[in-house]
Design an enzyme around this catalytic site. Sequence first.
Site, mmCIF file in Angstrom:
data_model
loop_
_atom_site.group_PDB
_atom_site.id
_atom_site.type_symbol
_atom_site.label_atom_id
_atom_site.label_comp_id
_atom_site.label_asym_id
_atom_site.label_seq_id
_atom_site.Cartn_x
_atom_site.Cartn_y
_atom_site.Cartn_z
ATOM 1 C CG ASP A 168 47.549 31.103 45.636
ATOM 2 O OD1 ASP A 168 46.586 31.305 46.406
ATOM 3 O OD2 ASP A 168 48.697 31.536 45.852
ATOM 4 C CG ASP A 184 47.256 37.089 48.206
ATOM 5 O OD1 ASP A 184 47.346 38.308 48.018
ATOM 6 O OD2 ASP A 184 46.222 36.532 48.613
ATOM 7 C CE LYS A 228 44.193 27.898 48.003
ATOM 8 N NZ LYS A 228 44.919 28.683 46.963
ATOM 9 C CG ASP A 267 52.635 31.317 46.730
ATOM 10 O OD1 ASP A 267 51.387 31.247 46.604
ATOM 11 O OD2 ASP A 267 53.171 31.888 47.684
#
Length: 275
Positions: free
Chosen positions: A21, A23, A195, A220
């Site tokens: 991922d 961000d 996702k 995250d």
Amino acid sequence: MQDITGKNGDRLKEKTLFLLDMDGTIYNENEIFPGTLDFLEEIRRRGGDYIFITNNSSKSVADYVEKVNAMGIRADYDNFYTSSQATAMFIKENYPGQRVYCMGTESLVRELLQEGIDVVTEVDDQASIVLIGFDTENTSEKIRKTCIMLGKDVVYLATNPDLVCPVSFGYIPDCGSMSIMLKNATGKEPFFIGKPEPIMVDCVLKKYKKEPAEAVIIGDRLYTDIKTGIRAGIDTICVLSGEASKEDIRESEIKPDYIFRSVQEIYEGLAEENR
């Protein structure tokens, strides 16, 4: 190599495909996290590959390549798979030749057009699909037009379900929050393509001819990154540098295989035999 719970993570050293991922995982808005460059270099040193899989549809792949290169990250088009790409593939496979009304950034619209999709941004009776993305260029007029389109008999799609996007001062509403706003106005909910649907992971595994056991996803967010990995049958790492906290993980039904504070800690674990 141990995660913050003391779990042995030595099998992560055998991974050859790292799905990352962006961000909240490797950077926050325009600030790269400490250890990111070392971590990526360690993957290369071990003969592995890294692919950035992001739900953020506000930028095109070309935009992302330019952004990460400016941060010192070595990457090109092949290092990315985004919700925009997954959305274009989904539309071409399931609704070929149909016109799409899009509420999204100019980059998203341009990327869809480059994929040969018939896209409009004005109210159009010939459009049979409404697509919304993470629109950092949104206006009240665009929202009004989208509500008009959702009043018609159309297929309703969204690039991703993320509620917020991390920025330098905290968070801003992402596509999932925009869909809630539109639901309150129209009563309609979209089908989310990014996702936690495993579409993006499945495509990358196929492209690199990898088995699920060879890959790991790092992110995250529990409800997108980690849930995606679970659905795709690959190992998962949750980092605490973005949205999810230890308390969130403790209270959630979605459990990652490993928990690290940051990619810096993952790098240190992978490289420990070199010290």
